[in-house]
Design a protein around this motif. Structure first.
Motif, PDB file in Angstrom:
ATOM      1  N   SER A   1      26.073   6.825   5.255  1.00  0.00           N
ATOM      2  CA  SER A   1      24.818   6.951   4.534  1.00  0.00           C
ATOM      3  C   SER A   1      23.651   6.693   5.479  1.00  0.00           C
ATOM      4  CB  SER A   1      24.781   5.977   3.369  1.00  0.00           C
ATOM      5  OG  SER A   1      24.838   4.653   3.799  1.00  0.00           O
ATOM      6  N   ALA A   2      22.472   7.244   5.146  1.00  0.00           N
ATOM      7  CA  ALA A   2      21.293   7.080   5.965  1.00  0.00           C
ATOM      8  C   ALA A   2      20.743   5.666   5.843  1.00  0.00           C
ATOM      9  CB  ALA A   2      20.226   8.089   5.524  1.00  0.00           C
ATOM     10  N   VAL A   3      20.155   5.179   6.943  1.00  0.00           N
ATOM     11  CA  VAL A   3      19.475   3.878   6.910  1.00  0.00           C
ATOM     12  C   VAL A   3      17.990   4.150   6.735  1.00  0.00           C
ATOM     13  CG1 VAL A   3      18.935   1.780   8.171  1.00  0.00           C
ATOM     14  CG2 VAL A   3      21.213   2.796   8.365  1.00  0.00           C
ATOM     15  N   ILE A   4      17.418   3.571   5.700  1.00  0.00           N
ATOM     16  CA  ILE A   4      16.034   3.846   5.329  1.00  0.00           C
ATOM     17  C   ILE A   4      15.236   2.554   5.387  1.00  0.00           C
ATOM     18  CG2 ILE A   4      14.527   4.794   3.537  1.00  0.00           C
ATOM     19  CD1 ILE A   4      17.117   6.086   2.346  1.00  0.00           C
ATOM     20  N   SER A   5      14.094   2.591   6.037  1.00  0.00           N
ATOM     21  CA  SER A   5      13.224   1.420   6.072  1.00  0.00           C
ATOM     22  C   SER A   5      11.859   1.786   5.501  1.00  0.00           C
ATOM     23  CB  SER A   5      13.076   0.887   7.502  1.00  0.00           C
ATOM     24  OG  SER A   5      12.526   1.874   8.345  1.00  0.00           O
ATOM     25  N   GLN A   6      11.214   0.799   4.927  1.00  0.00           N
ATOM     26  CA  GLN A   6       9.879   0.987   4.347  1.00  0.00           C
ATOM     27  C   GLN A   6       8.949  -0.110   4.852  1.00  0.00           C
ATOM     28  OE1 GLN A   6      11.403   2.270  -0.044  1.00  0.00           O
ATOM     29  NE2 GLN A   6       9.204   1.889   0.112  1.00  0.00           N
ATOM     30  N   LYS A   7       7.690   0.282   5.068  1.00  0.00           N
ATOM     31  CA  LYS A   7       6.652  -0.673   5.426  1.00  0.00           C
ATOM     32  C   LYS A   7       5.430  -0.415   4.587  1.00  0.00           C
ATOM     33  CE  LYS A   7       7.681  -1.128  10.383  1.00  0.00           C
ATOM     34  NZ  LYS A   7       7.144  -0.900  11.741  1.00  0.00           N
ATOM     35  N   PRO A   8       4.715  -1.424   4.100  1.00  0.00           N
ATOM     36  CA  PRO A   8       5.121  -2.823   4.134  1.00  0.00           C
ATOM     37  C   PRO A   8       6.193  -3.095   3.082  1.00  0.00           C
ATOM     38  CG  PRO A   8       3.113  -2.601   2.869  1.00  0.00           C
ATOM     39  CD  PRO A   8       3.451  -1.224   3.383  1.00  0.00           C
ATOM     40  N   SER A   9       6.825  -4.244   3.165  1.00  0.00           N
ATOM     41  CA  SER A   9       7.808  -4.590   2.140  1.00  0.00           C
ATOM     42  C   SER A   9       7.114  -5.062   0.870  1.00  0.00           C
ATOM     43  CB  SER A   9       8.749  -5.678   2.659  1.00  0.00           C
ATOM     44  OG  SER A   9       8.002  -6.828   3.027  1.00  0.00           O
ATOM     45  N   ARG A  10       5.947  -5.641   1.030  1.00  0.00           N
ATOM     46  CA  ARG A  10       5.146  -6.064  -0.114  1.00  0.00           C
ATOM     47  C   ARG A  10       3.686  -6.190   0.300  1.00  0.00           C
ATOM     48  NH1 ARG A  10       6.970 -10.467  -2.977  1.00  0.00           N
ATOM     49  NH2 ARG A  10       9.113  -9.980  -2.430  1.00  0.00           N
ATOM     50  N   ASP A  11       2.799  -6.101  -0.678  1.00  0.00           N
ATOM     51  CA  ASP A  11       1.382  -6.261  -0.394  1.00  0.00           C
ATOM     52  C   ASP A  11       0.649  -6.643  -1.673  1.00  0.00           C
ATOM     53  OD1 ASP A  11      -0.780  -4.359   1.902  1.00  0.00           O
ATOM     54  OD2 ASP A  11      -0.986  -6.360   1.026  1.00  0.00           O
ATOM     55  N   ILE A  12      -0.431  -7.346  -1.485  1.00  0.00           N
ATOM     56  CA  ILE A  12      -1.343  -7.668  -2.574  1.00  0.00           C
ATOM     57  C   ILE A  12      -2.676  -7.035  -2.229  1.00  0.00           C
ATOM     58  CG2 ILE A  12      -2.494  -9.501  -3.878  1.00  0.00           C
ATOM     59  CD1 ILE A  12      -0.166 -11.351  -3.059  1.00  0.00           C
ATOM     60  N   CYS A  13      -3.179  -6.195  -3.119  1.00  0.00           N
ATOM     61  CA  CYS A  13      -4.386  -5.419  -2.815  1.00  0.00           C
ATOM     62  C   CYS A  13      -5.433  -5.603  -3.899  1.00  0.00           C
ATOM     63  CB  CYS A  13      -4.037  -3.934  -2.706  1.00  0.00           C
ATOM     64  SG  CYS A  13      -2.828  -3.559  -1.427  1.00  0.00           S
ATOM     65  N   GLN A  14      -6.666  -5.354  -3.520  1.00  0.00           N
ATOM     66  CA  GLN A  14      -7.769  -5.407  -4.463  1.00  0.00           C
ATOM     67  C   GLN A  14      -7.953  -4.056  -5.130  1.00  0.00           C
ATOM     68  OE1 GLN A  14      -9.454  -8.251  -5.245  1.00  0.00           O
ATOM     69  NE2 GLN A  14      -7.986  -9.263  -3.880  1.00  0.00           N
ATOM     70  N   ARG A  15      -8.363  -4.074  -6.380  1.00  0.00           N
ATOM     71  CA  ARG A  15      -8.594  -2.805  -7.075  1.00  0.00           C
ATOM     72  C   ARG A  15      -9.651  -1.988  -6.341  1.00  0.00           C
ATOM     73  NH1 ARG A  15     -10.057  -3.262 -12.840  1.00  0.00           N
ATOM     74  NH2 ARG A  15      -8.872  -5.189 -12.885  1.00  0.00           N
ATOM     75  N   GLY A  16      -9.484  -0.678  -6.396  1.00  0.00           N
ATOM     76  CA  GLY A  16     -10.411   0.235  -5.747  1.00  0.00           C
ATOM     77  C   GLY A  16     -10.044   0.574  -4.318  1.00  0.00           C
ATOM     78  N   THR A  17      -9.115  -0.174  -3.736  1.00  0.00           N
ATOM     79  CA  THR A  17      -8.691   0.111  -2.363  1.00  0.00           C
ATOM     80  C   THR A  17      -7.478   1.045  -2.376  1.00  0.00           C
ATOM     81  OG1 THR A  17      -7.252  -1.821  -2.254  1.00  0.00           O
ATOM     82  CG2 THR A  17      -9.550  -2.129  -1.593  1.00  0.00           C
ATOM     83  N   SER A  18      -7.037   1.432  -1.196  1.00  0.00           N
ATOM     84  CA  SER A  18      -5.880   2.324  -1.060  1.00  0.00           C
ATOM     85  C   SER A  18      -4.848   1.674  -0.140  1.00  0.00           C
ATOM     86  CB  SER A  18      -6.302   3.678  -0.488  1.00  0.00           C
ATOM     87  OG  SER A  18      -7.197   4.338  -1.362  1.00  0.00           O
ATOM     88  N   LEU A  19      -3.590   2.000  -0.362  1.00  0.00           N
ATOM     89  CA  LEU A  19      -2.506   1.484   0.471  1.00  0.00           C
ATOM     90  C   LEU A  19      -1.599   2.636   0.846  1.00  0.00           C
ATOM     91  CD1 LEU A  19      -0.916  -1.016   1.615  1.00  0.00           C
ATOM     92  CD2 LEU A  19       0.468  -0.856  -0.466  1.00  0.00           C
ATOM     93  N   THR A  20      -1.236   2.701   2.109  1.00  0.00           N
ATOM     94  CA  THR A  20      -0.290   3.714   2.579  1.00  0.00           C
ATOM     95  C   THR A  20       1.045   3.059   2.880  1.00  0.00           C
ATOM     96  OG1 THR A  20      -2.013   5.163   3.469  1.00  0.00           O
ATOM     97  CG2 THR A  20       0.210   5.423   4.356  1.00  0.00           C
ATOM     98  N   ILE A  21       2.094   3.599   2.286  1.00  0.00           N
ATOM     99  CA  ILE A  21       3.455   3.101   2.437  1.00  0.00           C
ATOM    100  C   ILE A  21       4.211   4.074   3.330  1.00  0.00           C
ATOM    101  CG2 ILE A  21       5.569   2.486   1.218  1.00  0.00           C
ATOM    102  CD1 ILE A  21       3.779   2.143  -1.318  1.00  0.00           C
ATOM    103  N   GLN A  22       4.934   3.513   4.295  1.00  0.00           N
ATOM    104  CA  GLN A  22       5.685   4.348   5.227  1.00  0.00           C
ATOM    105  C   GLN A  22       7.168   4.286   4.919  1.00  0.00           C
ATOM    106  OE1 GLN A  22       4.838   3.050   9.221  1.00  0.00           O
ATOM    107  NE2 GLN A  22       2.627   3.298   8.989  1.00  0.00           N
ATOM    108  N   CYS A  23       7.829   5.406   5.134  1.00  0.00           N
ATOM    109  CA  CYS A  23       9.273   5.500   4.944  1.00  0.00           C
ATOM    110  C   CYS A  23       9.881   6.169   6.175  1.00  0.00           C
ATOM    111  CB  CYS A  23       9.588   6.306   3.689  1.00  0.00           C
ATOM    112  SG  CYS A  23      11.349   6.542   3.376  1.00  0.00           S
ATOM    113  N   GLN A  24      10.808   5.473   6.814  1.00  0.00           N
ATOM    114  CA  GLN A  24      11.445   5.966   8.028  1.00  0.00           C
ATOM    115  C   GLN A  24      12.948   6.065   7.804  1.00  0.00           C
ATOM    116  OE1 GLN A  24       9.836   6.557  11.373  1.00  0.00           O
ATOM    117  NE2 GLN A  24      11.776   7.645  11.524  1.00  0.00           N
TER     118      GLN A  24
END
Lengths: 114, 112
Positions: A1-24
């Protein structure tokens, strides 16, 4: 099976902002997917990330809110834009493996929007 | 509307006994079903699948049964082990589409 990683593992953000999640992924895969699991809910497919073309979004999800990139066969990003507390969820990427139609999941990104 | 339902949010089973996790679906077009296991802080792990042309698929201690007329599938784990304690999700899809519909999960606790 493929090994999949994601970044970040967790985050706390303020409303109105944006977050980009990576998948490798550790191998080239044709199909990559993004899911959301809201608290107490089942996993819901957001979109299919297509390499070399725009992502295909499921009903209820739009590109302006969840822009997706897929620059190559091992990497994808999901951006959660203009966040509100309702976007607090676990976001997971998955890949198709060719084992039947099974998909394999990354560890997920836990997002809390305040 | 939830097309895949897991009506038992939790299940407790003694070690060595059988665990039976149930899943119901409403869409008669579903032709492929999967079970996933999820530990805390990890993504779901694929466990076992079954196509609608079968009514049973077995892999070691795990067996999935499909009853198409009742639109019901179940996962049997025998014998149950403490390491099986996790949340189990069933999922279903139709045709060649990538859309999988997931249940809300059943949290299994195997008591030593």
């Amino acid at each position: 099976s493929a090994v999949i990683s994601q970044k970040p593992s967790r985050d706390i953000c303020q409303r109105g902002t944006s977050l980009t999640i990576q998948c490798q992924v550790d191998s080239q895969v044709t199909m990559m997917f993004w899911y959301r699991q809201q608290p107490g809910q089942s996993l819901t497919l957001i979109a299919t990330a297509n390499q070399g073309s725009e992502a295909t979004y499921e009903s209820g999800f739009v590109i302006d809110k969840f822009p997706i990139s897929r620059p190559n066969l091992t990497f994808s990003t999901l951006t959660v834009s203009n966040m509100s507390p309702e976007d607090s969820s676990i976001y997971l990427c998955s890949v198709g493996t060719g084992v039947g139609r099974a998909q394999y999941f990354g560890p997920g990104t836990r997002l809390l929007v305040l | 509307d939830q097309q895949v339902k897991q009506n038992s949010p939790s299940l407790r089973v003694q070690e060595g006994r059988i665990s039976i996790l149930n899943c119901d679906y409403t869409n008669s077009m579903f032709d492929y079903f999967l079970w996933y296991k999820k530990y805390p802080a990890e993504g779901p792990t694929f466990l076992i699948s079954i196509s609608s042309i079968k009514d049973k698929n077995e892999d070691g201690r795990f067996t999935v049964f499909l009853n198409k007329s009742a639109k019901h599938l179940s996962l049997h784990i025998v014998p149950s082990q403490p390491g099986d304690s996790a949340v189990y999700f069933c999922a279903a899809s139709a045709g060649t589409g990538n859309q999988f519909y997931f249940g809300t999960g059943t949290s299994l606790t195997v008591i030593p």
